[in-house]
Design a protein around this motif. Sequence first.
Motif, PDB file in Angstrom:
ATOM      1  N   ARG A  34      56.789  81.459  19.977  1.00  0.00           N
ATOM      2  CA  ARG A  34      55.513  81.633  20.673  1.00  0.00           C
ATOM      3  C   ARG A  34      54.769  82.849  20.131  1.00  0.00           C
ATOM      4  O   ARG A  34      55.345  83.927  19.921  1.00  0.00           O
TER       5      ARG A  34
ATOM      6  N   ASN B 223      52.419  72.153  27.402  1.00  0.00           N
ATOM      7  CA  ASN B 223      53.849  72.167  27.082  1.00  0.00           C
ATOM      8  C   ASN B 223      53.959  72.052  25.565  1.00  0.00           C
ATOM      9  O   ASN B 223      54.397  71.044  25.027  1.00  0.00           O
TER      10      ASN B 223
ATOM     11  N   TYR C 241      49.452  84.627  22.602  1.00  0.00           N
ATOM     12  CA  TYR C 241      49.155  83.398  23.353  1.00  0.00           C
ATOM     13  C   TYR C 241      49.273  83.605  24.857  1.00  0.00           C
ATOM     14  O   TYR C 241      50.229  84.194  25.348  1.00  0.00           O
ATOM     15  N   ARG C 242      48.301  83.092  25.583  1.00  0.00           N
ATOM     16  CA  ARG C 242      48.331  83.123  27.037  1.00  0.00           C
ATOM     17  C   ARG C 242      48.279  81.686  27.565  1.00  0.00           C
ATOM     18  O   ARG C 242      47.446  80.890  27.119  1.00  0.00           O
ATOM     19  N   GLU C 243      49.115  81.389  28.507  1.00  0.00           N
ATOM     20  CA  GLU C 243      49.208  80.036  29.068  1.00  0.00           C
ATOM     21  C   GLU C 243      47.865  79.548  29.601  1.00  0.00           C
ATOM     22  O   GLU C 243      47.502  78.380  29.436  1.00  0.00           O
ATOM     23  N   GLU C 244      47.099  80.444  30.205  1.00  0.00           N
ATOM     24  CA  GLU C 244      45.816  80.024  30.772  1.00  0.00           C
ATOM     25  C   GLU C 244      44.830  79.600  29.681  1.00  0.00           C
ATOM     26  O   GLU C 244      43.974  78.736  29.914  1.00  0.00           O
TER      27      GLU C 244
END
Length: 412
Positions: A361, A321, A365-368
């Motif tokens: 963002r 987050n 960028y990738r959340e994983e």
Amino acid sequence: MTVNYTTPAAKQLHSVAGVRLGTAEAGIRKANRQDLTLITLDTGCRVSGVFTQNRFCAAPVHLCRRHLSGSGEIRALVINTGIANAGTGEQGMQAARATCEAVARLLSVDASQVLPFSTGVILEPLPVERLIAGLPRCQADLADNHWFEAAHAIMTTDTVAKAASRQVMINDKTVTVTGMSKGAGMIRPNMATMLGFVATDAGIAQPLLKALVKEAADESFNCITIDGDTSTNDSFILIASGRSGVDFTAADAAGYAELRAAVIGVARELAQAIVRDGEGATKFITVAVENGRDHEECKTVGYAVAHSPLVKTAFFASDPNLGRILAAIGYARIDNLDVDKVRVWLANAGEETLVAEKGGRAASYREEDGARIMQSAEITVRIDLGRGQARGVVYTSDLSYEYVKINADYRS
């Protein structure tokens, strides 16, 4: 539980000639534990220190400052754990004076040559009669190789003892630097409840020693935070015995850079150990801020991120987050900060990912990727302010359920 930290073995902690340490069970607050430490210094040792800026600073801090400002050399340090002797008014000052007087009688020195240190519960009176009764046992235990035992005796809520040691060759002679610290909570030193003691057998002129102890504090203990609370008892002491035969009177002298690096290295190792043993800590987090206008600006941003309960709880949960980091940067009160120039990365030992740029963002960028890095025990948040060339670093920990439990039960 600590984050990648183990106390060095006793044999890894080199003796510092001219410095001896002894410990005892005095029953200051709890039975059956070493809670009193006496450190004696040979004639010729020089001592300097920096202390908490908390206005409710403990009685021992007041007395240490007074004794260090005098003309006489310091011959002993006495450290008790369990009771901080802070918020104790005149009674606390009397107890601190009585402690120094008792040590002075024992060692045949003047009370003004003794520095007292206390750590533990605030607002409770120090049982000075128990402390005084334990001093002869400390004296009987004095030895130059008791750093390991002393590091254990100064602990409070610490789960491990914290010590560090290194040796360097300077002018064809071996110079030793050894130290210990304690602290796990109420940690956000603002030096000019942590204690740090570092000794070297190098000789260092008093003005140079005074400058070095502040430099070392600024590069180590003043770069850490666990919960943002500055204790009433924070103290960092640097001792130079001069017994190695290597002496320094100026910072530009040959070999001084190597000594300075060794002292700062030991102090930094001790400071990081405090964070790694932060109350309930499961992660060690480095907040590295670069390209700010000055060092203080970088530290301000670093502390804003490191102090944020929302950031720290997200790290505990391994939850990427990461908007919480941007929010913390934004409320750090940096004048005229252009958020479009700010970039933020998240990294561990093996990879780094760009999280934010151009005011939001990062497109890449990738959340994983963020989630994978957040699983690591050691994480770096790298922040580029895009407005200068200065740098600053802050070390912190996450905020866990266990932190609340430890501090809710602290006096029980």
